[in-house]
Every structure is written in structure tokens, then in C-alpha cells.
Design an enzyme around this catalytic site. Structure first.
Site, PDB file in Angstrom:
ATOM      1  N   ALA A  68      18.831  19.836  45.343  1.00 51.35           N
ATOM      2  CA  ALA A  68      17.963  18.977  44.529  1.00 51.35           C
ATOM      3  C   ALA A  68      16.932  19.827  43.798  1.00 51.35           C
ATOM      4  CB  ALA A  68      17.263  17.972  45.434  1.00 51.35           C
ATOM      5  N   GLY A 113      21.074  19.377  49.200  1.00 52.37           N
ATOM      6  CA  GLY A 113      21.822  18.193  48.776  1.00 52.37           C
ATOM      7  C   GLY A 113      23.286  18.479  48.484  1.00 52.37           C
ATOM      8  N   GLU A 116      24.970  18.022  51.624  1.00 55.21           N
ATOM      9  CA  GLU A 116      24.918  16.588  51.970  1.00 55.21           C
ATOM     10  C   GLU A 116      25.979  15.795  51.197  1.00 55.21           C
ATOM     11  OE1 GLU A 116      20.690  15.339  53.143  1.00 55.21           O
ATOM     12  OE2 GLU A 116      20.387  16.761  51.522  1.00 55.21           O
ATOM     13  N   GLU A 136      16.145  22.998  53.683  1.00 54.28           N
ATOM     14  CA  GLU A 136      14.965  22.167  53.422  1.00 54.28           C
ATOM     15  C   GLU A 136      13.764  22.544  54.275  1.00 54.28           C
ATOM     16  OE1 GLU A 136      18.065  21.030  53.766  1.00 54.28           O
ATOM     17  OE2 GLU A 136      18.509  19.602  52.167  1.00 54.28           O
TER      18      GLU A 136
HETATM   19  C1  HXC Z   1      14.734  24.048  41.211  1.00 57.61           C
HETATM   20  C2  HXC Z   1      15.686  26.097  41.467  1.00 57.61           C
HETATM   21  C3  HXC Z   1      16.403  25.668  42.596  1.00 57.61           C
HETATM   22  C4  HXC Z   1      16.217  24.324  43.007  1.00 57.61           C
HETATM   23  C5  HXC Z   1      16.887  27.723  42.253  1.00 57.61           C
HETATM   24  N1  HXC Z   1      16.031  27.376  41.285  1.00 57.61           N
HETATM   25  N2  HXC Z   1      17.130  26.710  43.066  1.00 57.61           N
HETATM   26  N3  HXC Z   1      14.878  25.296  40.774  1.00 57.61           N
HETATM   27  N4  HXC Z   1      15.390  23.562  42.271  1.00 57.61           N
HETATM   28  N5  HXC Z   1      16.857  23.813  44.039  1.00 57.61           N
HETATM   29  C6  HXC Z   1      15.521  28.190  40.194  1.00 57.61           C
HETATM   30  C7  HXC Z   1      14.613  29.317  40.682  1.00 57.61           C
HETATM   31  O1  HXC Z   1      13.303  28.836  40.876  1.00 57.61           O
HETATM   32  C8  HXC Z   1      14.713  30.270  39.507  1.00 57.61           C
HETATM   33  O2  HXC Z   1      13.902  29.772  38.458  1.00 57.61           O
HETATM   34  C9  HXC Z   1      16.159  30.132  39.056  1.00 57.61           C
HETATM   35  O3  HXC Z   1      16.603  28.862  39.563  1.00 57.61           O
HETATM   36  C10 HXC Z   1      17.055  31.195  39.631  1.00 57.61           C
HETATM   37  O4  HXC Z   1      16.854  31.247  41.032  1.00 57.61           O
HETATM   38  P1  HXC Z   1      16.691  32.639  41.818  1.00 57.61           P
HETATM   39  O5  HXC Z   1      16.266  32.307  43.198  1.00 57.61           O
HETATM   40  O6  HXC Z   1      15.866  33.582  41.038  1.00 57.61           O
HETATM   41  O7  HXC Z   1      18.224  33.134  41.785  1.00 57.61           O
HETATM   42  P2  HXC Z   1      19.057  33.881  42.898  1.00 57.61           P
HETATM   43  O8  HXC Z   1      18.269  35.021  43.483  1.00 57.61           O
HETATM   44  O9  HXC Z   1      20.372  34.169  42.262  1.00 57.61           O
HETATM   45  O10 HXC Z   1      19.258  32.824  44.092  1.00 57.61           O
HETATM   46  C11 HXC Z   1      19.986  31.617  43.858  1.00 57.61           C
HETATM   47  C12 HXC Z   1      19.772  30.681  45.064  1.00 57.61           C
HETATM   48  C13 HXC Z   1      18.268  30.517  45.320  1.00 57.61           C
HETATM   49  C14 HXC Z   1      20.447  31.282  46.298  1.00 57.61           C
HETATM   50  C15 HXC Z   1      20.465  29.383  44.720  1.00 57.61           C
HETATM   51  O11 HXC Z   1      17.650  30.125  44.092  1.00 57.61           O
HETATM   52  C16 HXC Z   1      17.909  29.496  46.353  1.00 57.61           C
HETATM   53  O12 HXC Z   1      18.003  29.738  47.557  1.00 57.61           O
HETATM   54  N6  HXC Z   1      17.411  28.353  45.913  1.00 57.61           N
HETATM   55  C17 HXC Z   1      16.769  27.432  46.827  1.00 57.61           C
HETATM   56  C18 HXC Z   1      17.568  26.211  46.925  1.00 57.61           C
HETATM   57  C19 HXC Z   1      17.058  25.185  47.900  1.00 57.61           C
HETATM   58  O13 HXC Z   1      16.086  25.355  48.685  1.00 57.61           O
HETATM   59  N7  HXC Z   1      17.743  24.063  47.801  1.00 57.61           N
HETATM   60  C20 HXC Z   1      17.479  22.918  48.582  1.00 57.61           C
HETATM   61  C21 HXC Z   1      16.644  21.976  47.799  1.00 57.61           C
HETATM   62  S1  HXC Z   1      16.194  20.600  48.759  1.00 57.61           S
HETATM   63  P3  HXC Z   1      13.163  30.726  37.416  1.00 57.61           P
HETATM   64  O14 HXC Z   1      12.361  29.779  36.584  1.00 57.61           O
HETATM   65  O15 HXC Z   1      12.348  31.667  38.255  1.00 57.61           O
HETATM   66  O16 HXC Z   1      14.273  31.417  36.675  1.00 57.61           O
HETATM   67  C22 HXC Z   1      17.469  19.553  48.667  1.00 57.61           C
HETATM   68  C23 HXC Z   1      17.231  18.259  49.395  1.00 57.61           C
HETATM   69  C24 HXC Z   1      18.059  17.123  48.902  1.00 57.61           C
HETATM   70  O17 HXC Z   1      18.490  19.804  48.103  1.00 57.61           O
HETATM   71  C25 HXC Z   1      17.527  15.827  49.405  1.00 57.61           C
HETATM   72  C26 HXC Z   1      16.458  15.253  48.571  1.00 57.61           C
HETATM   73  C27 HXC Z   1      15.987  13.895  48.973  1.00 57.61           C
END
Ligand code: HXC
Length: 262
Positions: A68, A113, A116, A136
């Protein structure tokens, strides 16, 4: 009428719908706009009598989805957060309960997500490069699109707690070992493996296929005695169908059945 799509692609070939997450520049992150498109797409497909199997794929070469949109969620108050959770829940529920079997192809990172939604699909196929996680906990929340429930039902509460408490990433092989994915295939063969599985399933009679999905879904919805009763009812209604007579008749005549989905 299929919805207009910006963040997804939809193709229907040979009774199989292929939905492709198509925001590669944004790591296929789910924002409200993309979620709305996905919900509309699934609703249009569940009502499409020509579609027997649905596949969910990604257009990014390393990411299924990064989950998400954290930027969008960060601006949410409690009410908005609840609506965001409910939207994702509706999609997961649709994937799980729409009549057609849904196959997901996980080609790289499937985070939050993404896991999920994958857990709500019927069959999960991972590429050797897949990395799955419920991260998360590291952003101060818990899975909010069904992860605490479906992941625990698939891998067991103990393993789900380990994954959700630690937020750790697991690779495709580990995901296979804990039963989170059905199979692991080389990265360049993933879409082909999904298509092959979809074509095999789509070659079966639709009525029996859809009944099988409904009956197996009882496992997570009903006590055993209710599920078993459901199976008897479901099984016996198939004897009103052409496909049952054709299937059994063809077997007894030593030929391949020609199902007509009626
Ligand atoms: C918004 C995100 C994002 C996300 C990555 N980005 N994931 N933006 N939401 N979920 C953005 C980063 O901020 C960054 O922005 C750009 O994408 C590239 O990410 P990097 O981390 O620099 O790239 P990389 O090193 O290649 O790593 C990729 C990755 C990592 C492994 C996917 O980004 C990551 O671990 N993301 C976290 C994902 C996460 O926590 N997802 C769970 C979300 S909660 P900029 O602007 O700096 O370029 C969820 C809950 C659902 O899903 C339920 C809700 C009710």
C-alpha cells in the site's frame, strides 16, 4: 463493460482474464486510484460469463508490488484509515469469493498488501526471485487487508506471528516450504507457468470448477460439519448438469469429455 484502466492492464484470451499491475515507476504501489480500478475490474470479471479463470501479474521486472502507498496512508486520520482498510478488504474478499479461480504470479517483491492480496487468491506461483514480507510492523502498523487472518490460515498462526512480528523477508523457497506458495519457477518462466496452470484449469467444466471453489472456501468459513453438508449439496446438484453426464459418459466410453459449461 470493462472499466477504463490507467494503473492496470486487462486482457481476456481464451476464457482467461489477465490483470497486470502496471505502475512500474511506482513499484506497483497500491493507492486508492489503483485499488478502485482493481475493484471495478474484478466486479466486471465476476459477471463475465466467458471468463473461467483470472490471473494477477505484474509488469515490473523485480516487483510484484511494494504494498500500500505509505505516503497516502501517512496522511490518513482514523476514519480515512478505516476506509482504506475496507477498500483493500473488499478486493481481497472479491479475489477469494468471485466464482472464477484466481492465480497470482509473484515475480519479485510482494510486500504488505501484496502478500495479503496473494493470500486471497486461489493459487500462488512464485518466481525464484520472489521475496515476500509483511513489513507493516516496521512502519508502526499491522497488516490491514486480511493478513492477520488469511496468512495465519495458510501457514498457521505460529508462522504468521513470526512473519508479522518480525517483518522479515522470506525468499521463494522458504515461502514454498511453509506452504505460502504452491510452486516456484524460474523467473523467465513465471508468466508461462501462470498461463499453463490457467489453461489447464480453464479446460475443465466451469460448473464443477466454480462449485469446487465454493466448497473449498467453506474450510475457512464454516465448522467441519457445515462444510461437509455443503459438499454433499454441491456435489449432488452437479447431477443436474450436462457436464456431469458428458464427463462420466466420456470416461465410460474411453474418450475425452467435451464440456459445455451447462
Ligand atoms: C510509497 C514507496 C513504497 C510504498 C517504496 N516506495 N515502497 N512509496 N509506498 N509502499 C518508494 C520509496 O519511498 C522511494 O521513493 C521509491 O519508492 C523507491 O524505493 P527504494 O526503497 O528507494 O527502492 P529499493 O531500494 O529498490 O527498495 C524497493 C523496496 C523498498 C524493497 C520495495 O522500497 C521497500 O521495502 N518498501 C517498503 C514497502 C512496505 O513497507 N510496504 C508495506 C506497506 S504497508 P523516492 O521518492 O525516494 O524515490 C501495506 C499495508 C496494506 O502494504 C494494508 C493497508 C490497510
Amino acid at each position: 463493460m470493462p472499466p477504463k484502466l490507467k494503473n492496470l492492464k486487462l486482457e481476456i484470451r481464451k476464457n482467461i482474464a489477465y490483470i497486470t499491475l502496471n505502475r512500474p515507476k511506482h513499484l506497483n504501489v497500491f493507492d486508492t486510484e489503483t485499488l478502485n480500478e482493481l475493484e471495478k475490474t474484478l466486479i466486471s470479471l465476476e459477471n463475465n460469463a466467458k471468463v473461467k479463470v483470472v490471473c494477477l501479474l505484474s509488469d515490473h521486472d523485480k516487483v510484484f508490488t511494494a504494498g500500500a502507498n505509505i505516503k497516502e496512508m501517512n496522511a490518513n486520520n482514523v476514519i480515512e484509515a478505516k476506509h482504506f482498510a475496507e477498500l483493500g478488504h473488499r478486493i481481497a474478499q472479491k479475489l477469494e469469493t468471485m466464482p472464477q479461480p484466481v492465480i497470482v504470479g509473484i515475480n519479485g517483491y510482494a510486500l504488505g498488501g501484496g502478500v495479503e492480496f496473494a493470500c486471497a487468491c486461489d493459487i500462488r506461483i512464485a518466481s525464484e526471485r520472489a521475496v515476500l514480507s509483511q513489513p507493516e510492523i516496521d512502519i508502526g502498523i499491522i497488516p490491514g487487508w486480511g493478513g492477520t487472518q488469511r496468512l495465519a490460515r495458510i501457514v498457521g498462526p505460529g508462522k504468521a506471528k513470526e512473519l508479522i512480528y518480525t517483518g522479515k523477508r522470506i525468499n521463494a523457497e522458504e515461502a514454498f516450504e511453509i506452504g505460502l506458495v504452491n510452486m516456484v519457477v524460474p523467473a523467465d518462466k513465471l508468466n508461462e507457468a501462470v498461463k499453463e496452470m490457467a489453461e489447464t484449469i480453464a479446460s475443465k467444466g466451469k460448473i464443477a470448477l466454480f462449485e469446487a471453489k465454493k466448497a473449498i472456501n467453506q474450510v475457512s468459513q464454516s465448522p467441519l460439519d457445515v462444510g461437509l453438508r455443503f459438499e454433499i449439496e454441491s456435489w449432488s446438484t452437479l447431477f443436474e448438469t450436462y457436464d456431469q453426464k458428458e464427463g462420466m459418459g466420456a470416461f465410460l466410453e474411453g474418450r475425452k469429455p467435451i464440456f459445455k459449461d451447462k
